[in-house]
Design an enzyme around this catalytic site. Structure first.
Site, PDB file in Angstrom:
ATOM      1  N   TYR A 141       8.055  -4.342   3.161  1.00 31.08           N
ATOM      2  CA  TYR A 141       7.207  -3.537   4.049  1.00 31.08           C
ATOM      3  C   TYR A 141       8.114  -2.551   4.767  1.00 31.08           C
ATOM      4  O   TYR A 141       8.726  -2.867   5.780  1.00 31.08           O
ATOM      5  CB  TYR A 141       6.481  -4.451   5.026  1.00 31.08           C
ATOM      6  CG  TYR A 141       5.502  -3.763   5.940  1.00 31.08           C
ATOM      7  CD1 TYR A 141       5.068  -2.455   5.730  1.00 31.08           C
ATOM      8  CD2 TYR A 141       4.981  -4.437   7.043  1.00 31.08           C
ATOM      9  CE1 TYR A 141       4.168  -1.846   6.580  1.00 31.08           C
ATOM     10  CE2 TYR A 141       4.075  -3.840   7.893  1.00 31.08           C
ATOM     11  CZ  TYR A 141       3.679  -2.547   7.665  1.00 31.08           C
ATOM     12  OH  TYR A 141       2.774  -1.937   8.522  1.00 31.08           O
TER      13      TYR A 141
ATOM     14  N   ILE B 274      -2.002  -0.332   0.988  1.00 33.90           N
ATOM     15  CA  ILE B 274      -2.232  -1.329   2.038  1.00 33.90           C
ATOM     16  C   ILE B 274      -2.042  -0.573   3.340  1.00 33.90           C
ATOM     17  O   ILE B 274      -0.911  -0.366   3.781  1.00 33.90           O
ATOM     18  CB  ILE B 274      -1.244  -2.509   1.972  1.00 33.90           C
ATOM     19  CG1 ILE B 274      -1.214  -3.147   0.584  1.00 33.90           C
ATOM     20  CG2 ILE B 274      -1.592  -3.554   3.023  1.00 33.90           C
ATOM     21  CD1 ILE B 274      -0.194  -4.282   0.448  1.00 33.90           C
TER      22      ILE B 274
ATOM     23  N   THR C  28      -1.356  -4.160  11.234  1.00 35.77           N
ATOM     24  CA  THR C  28      -2.747  -4.061  11.654  1.00 35.77           C
ATOM     25  C   THR C  28      -3.244  -5.396  12.189  1.00 35.77           C
ATOM     26  O   THR C  28      -4.184  -5.442  12.990  1.00 35.77           O
ATOM     27  CB  THR C  28      -3.624  -3.594  10.472  1.00 35.77           C
ATOM     28  OG1 THR C  28      -3.091  -2.359   9.977  1.00 35.77           O
ATOM     29  CG2 THR C  28      -5.058  -3.362  10.886  1.00 35.77           C
TER      30      THR C  28
ATOM     31  N   LYS D 137       5.505  -1.730   0.068  1.00 33.89           N
ATOM     32  CA  LYS D 137       4.491  -0.984   0.808  1.00 33.89           C
ATOM     33  C   LYS D 137       5.242   0.073   1.598  1.00 33.89           C
ATOM     34  O   LYS D 137       5.911  -0.224   2.580  1.00 33.89           O
ATOM     35  CB  LYS D 137       3.700  -1.908   1.740  1.00 33.89           C
ATOM     36  CG  LYS D 137       2.788  -1.186   2.707  1.00 33.89           C
ATOM     37  CD  LYS D 137       2.120  -2.172   3.660  1.00 33.89           C
ATOM     38  CE  LYS D 137       1.379  -1.442   4.770  1.00 33.89           C
ATOM     39  NZ  LYS D 137       0.730  -2.381   5.714  1.00 33.89           N
TER      40      LYS D 137
END
Length: 297
Positions: free
Chosen positions: A137, A206, A48, A164
């Site tokens: 991630y 997240i 993001t 995540k």
């Protein structure tokens, strides 16, 4: 501060000026906006935040600004999206000097993928050489780390403290939660399924939706914690169209437009990201209005 990653941890945009320099004043305002709402953590320089497009200097400046503005109120996680152990360690070592609490690291993903043993060693070396806790991630669609490998990394590498889980939709997340790895926390980034993710046992999120409509996401988290599933489902149905409106190849540009509609300054986009079209702008506005989000105009 003992590292406690849970609840609503919005991944912030990286605001840029028109000449593509980090707009640190705009970033400070976004950090403060989320802190004032009561988020449980802050993440910067992830997807993001256009982490894949950031120089080392940009990444350090953004992480440093977030750490200073947060001032220890909540954990700060900094993302690294690179394609070699050497580069991840180079970024991570520099970012560690800012005082971030953890690094969020993707697997390598350009063209060639390591096997399971190299993946375990990749995360072990990053943790050892940066001296920071690591969050896996797991987002790259064509380079997903299997749930079994993720669980192994969490259980075998002490400084890998969480994952995540984004790519692989709810099935990969369900497998991870079923394995219940003792070595780390499982966080969700399956934006259209945040509500069922929490019910399955995810300890928080997240994900991009948290940045766009943090009030709704905080309210949903709180509803799940107190067992008010009817309220949590109602909030899911408000959040889902917002996610559908921001999801796309130019997602970060759409997110910055959604922030601007709320009177928040997400800054300019980096080249060569595609600008928001009129149709996308209309879809964003309609989704925010339907979610009862207050717009600036």
């Amino acid at each position: 501060m003992t590292l406690d990653l849970h609840g609503i941890i919005p991944p912030l945009v990286s605001p840029f000026t028109a000449d593509e320099q980090p707009d640190l004043d705009a970033l400070r305002a976004e950090v403060r906006y989320h802190l004032d709402l009561g988020v449980h953590g802050i993440c910067v320089t992830g997807s993001t935040g256009d982490g894949q497009m950031l120089s080392l200097e940009d990444s350090v400046a953004i992480a440093d600004t977030a750490v200073r503005e947060t001032a220890g109120q909540v954990p700060v996680v900094a993302g690294i999206i690179q394609d070699s152990t050497r580069e991840v360690v180079r970024y991570g070592t520099a970012i560690a000097g800012t005082g971030v609490d953890a690094l969020q690291v993707t697997p390598v993903h350009y063209l060639f993928q390591p096997d399971e043993e190299r993946t375990v060693e990749y995360y072990r070396r990053i943790a050892d050489e940066t001296g920071l806790p690591i969050v896996i991630y797991n987002v790259i669609p064509y380079a997903l780390i299997p749930a079994t490998t993720v669980a192994r990394v969490l259980n075998e590498v002490p400084d890998v403290v969480g994952v995540k889980q984004s790519g692989g939709n709810i099935h990969q997340l369900a497998d991870l939660l079923h394995m219940d790895p003792a070595g780390g926390t499982v966080l969700t980034a399956v934006d259209d399924l945040l509500y069922p993710s929490y019910l399955l046992g995810a300890k928080g999120a997240i994900s991009a939706t948290l940045t766009v409509v943090p009030e709704l996401c905080l309210a949903q988290w709180d509803a799940v914690q107190r067992g008010d599933l009817a309220a949590a489902l109602e909030l899911h149905n408000k959040q889902l169209p917002v996610w559908r409106a921001i999801d796309g190849p130019n997602m970060t540009v759409r997110i910055k437009e959604a922030l601007a509609m709320q009177g928040r300054n997400g800054g300019h986009a980096l080249s060569p990201l595609t600008p928001v079209s009129d149709a996308e702008r209309q879809a964003l506005r309609a989704a925010l209005i339907a979610a009862d989000v207050k717009l600036a105009s």
